[in-house]
Design an enzyme around this catalytic site. Sequence first.
Site, PDB file in Angstrom:
ATOM      1  N   ASP A  83       0.859  -1.194   0.000  1.00  0.00           N
ATOM      2  CA  ASP A  83       0.000   0.000   0.000  1.00  0.00           C
ATOM      3  C   ASP A  83       0.899   1.250   0.000  1.00  0.00           C
ATOM      4  OD1 ASP A  83      -2.364   1.456   0.312  1.00  0.00           O
ATOM      5  OD2 ASP A  83      -2.316   1.344   2.504  1.00  0.00           O
ATOM      6  N   GLY A 213      -9.239   5.621   2.412  1.00  0.00           N
ATOM      7  CA  GLY A 213      -9.684   6.611   3.385  1.00  0.00           C
ATOM      8  C   GLY A 213     -11.179   6.649   3.640  1.00  0.00           C
ATOM      9  N   ASP A 236      -8.031   0.724   7.260  1.00  0.00           N
ATOM     10  CA  ASP A 236      -6.961   0.695   8.255  1.00  0.00           C
ATOM     11  C   ASP A 236      -7.407   1.320   9.569  1.00  0.00           C
ATOM     12  OD1 ASP A 236      -4.542   0.316   9.447  1.00  0.00           O
ATOM     13  OD2 ASP A 236      -3.538   1.980   8.468  1.00  0.00           O
ATOM     14  N   THR A 237      -7.833   2.589   9.514  1.00  0.00           N
ATOM     15  CA  THR A 237      -8.178   3.291  10.752  1.00  0.00           C
ATOM     16  C   THR A 237      -9.260   2.539  11.536  1.00  0.00           C
ATOM     17  OG1 THR A 237      -7.672   5.347   9.591  1.00  0.00           O
ATOM     18  CG2 THR A 237      -8.815   5.550  11.691  1.00  0.00           C
TER      19      THR A 237
HETATM   20  P1  13P Z   1      -8.691   4.690   6.427  1.00  0.00           P
HETATM   21  O1  13P Z   1      -7.826   5.671   7.138  1.00  0.00           O
HETATM   22  O2  13P Z   1     -10.039   5.220   6.125  1.00  0.00           O
HETATM   23  O3  13P Z   1      -8.778   3.354   7.112  1.00  0.00           O
HETATM   24  O4  13P Z   1      -7.984   4.394   4.998  1.00  0.00           O
HETATM   25  C1  13P Z   1      -6.903   3.507   4.914  1.00  0.00           C
HETATM   26  C2  13P Z   1      -6.168   3.575   3.629  1.00  0.00           C
HETATM   27  O5  13P Z   1      -6.563   4.235   2.685  1.00  0.00           O
HETATM   28  C3  13P Z   1      -4.929   2.815   3.527  1.00  0.00           C
HETATM   29  O6  13P Z   1      -4.297   2.982   2.311  1.00  0.00           O
HETATM   30  O1  G3H Z   2      -2.894   4.938   4.103  1.00  0.00           O
HETATM   31  C1  G3H Z   2      -2.045   4.462   4.851  1.00  0.00           C
HETATM   32  C2  G3H Z   2      -2.368   3.603   5.999  1.00  0.00           C
HETATM   33  O2  G3H Z   2      -3.558   4.010   6.639  1.00  0.00           O
HETATM   34  C3  G3H Z   2      -1.269   3.450   7.030  1.00  0.00           C
HETATM   35  O3  G3H Z   2      -0.108   4.069   6.701  1.00  0.00           O
HETATM   36  O4  G3H Z   2       1.433   2.358   7.739  1.00  0.00           O
HETATM   37  O5  G3H Z   2       2.287   4.401   6.555  1.00  0.00           O
HETATM   38  O6  G3H Z   2       1.154   4.587   8.812  1.00  0.00           O
HETATM   39  P1  G3H Z   2       1.279   3.871   7.521  1.00  0.00           P
HETATM   40 ZN    ZN Z   3      -4.454   4.975   1.530  1.00  0.00          ZN
END
Ligand code: 13P
Ligand code: G3H
Ligand code: ZN
Length: 289
Positions: A83, A213, A236-237
């Site tokens: 990612d 996101g 992720d969040t």
């Molecule tokens: P969120 O912050 O909405 O979970 O999005 C995660 C993301 O886009 C990781 O690439």
């Molecule tokens: O979009 C990115 C993910 O939410 C997490 O990113 O692992 O670089 O903190 P990171």
């Molecule tokens: Zn992202």
Amino acid sequence: MIVSVKEILEKAKVGGYAVGAFNTTNLETTRAIVEAAKETKSPVIIQITEKTMEYAGGRMIYNIIKNDVEFYAPEIPVGIHLDHGKSFEIIERCVEIGLTSVMYDGSRKEYVDNVAMTKKVVDFCHEKGDFMTVQGELGSVPYLSENRMGAVDWDKYMTDPAQAKDFVEKTGIDTLAVAIGNAHGFFTERETPDWERLEKIRSMIDIPIILHGASDWEDGKATMAIQKGVNCFNVDTNTRMAFVNSLSTKFKCDKDPGLDLREILGEAREAVKEAVKRKMELFGSAGKA
Ligand code: 13P
Ligand code: G3H
Ligand code: ZN
């Protein structure tokens, strides 16, 4: 079984549902995603970032994912993906480790530079075989950290539909991440996503569309996005929140949490699993494996 991300997402596009691409950073989250996919019979993408590779070791986290899939859910189609890869070197390293899907994120570059670098990544990856999948990004998805204080000027982030068509043709990417009012992290997003823009993009390109996101979007918005052509949501969040809330509840309650890390982290793993299962049902990927 580990399969090509392209294959997972082309099926989702034809079937009119979306697949979750869930970020993992550790053993617990990985196992939670794999078990959720098994229990809901859902195809899934498990993804890592460069920061996670630094934290856990790239080869180590890759092998944890691969091992969990092969041991716990061999019948479930799972893609392993990088990612937000920001350099050619990190793409090379991921391919060398064994990943068959990468994102090159040139979204903050000038358009010509984004095209040139993304094409370089596509040429490098596609030369390895048809199964290799490359995601590009056009427009840009803002982060909470860069907008904490003020209103977001959404116009400067949005994907231009005509440019998206040109970007896909010039680079040869397999999937495209778009910006329609979505933002990383939990914060006030554009009140209504730009649905018209999404529809236009969908009508102008033929490859799967990815939405970053949007893990905090209410159900109705996510369902609408799928109806209008989104084939994959990055999450992720939402799952990190489930993990942290479980820990914080454990440590806040009157009962001594004890010192058994397997019990403490095991509860967090279960909380993440429930959050992932919920998203799989919402996206419509449950039952599609
Ligand atoms: P969120 O912050 O909405 O979970 O999005 C995660 C993301 O886009 C990781 O690439
Ligand atoms: O979009 C990115 C993910 O939410 C997490 O990113 O692992 O670089 O903190 P990171
Ligand atoms: Zn992202």
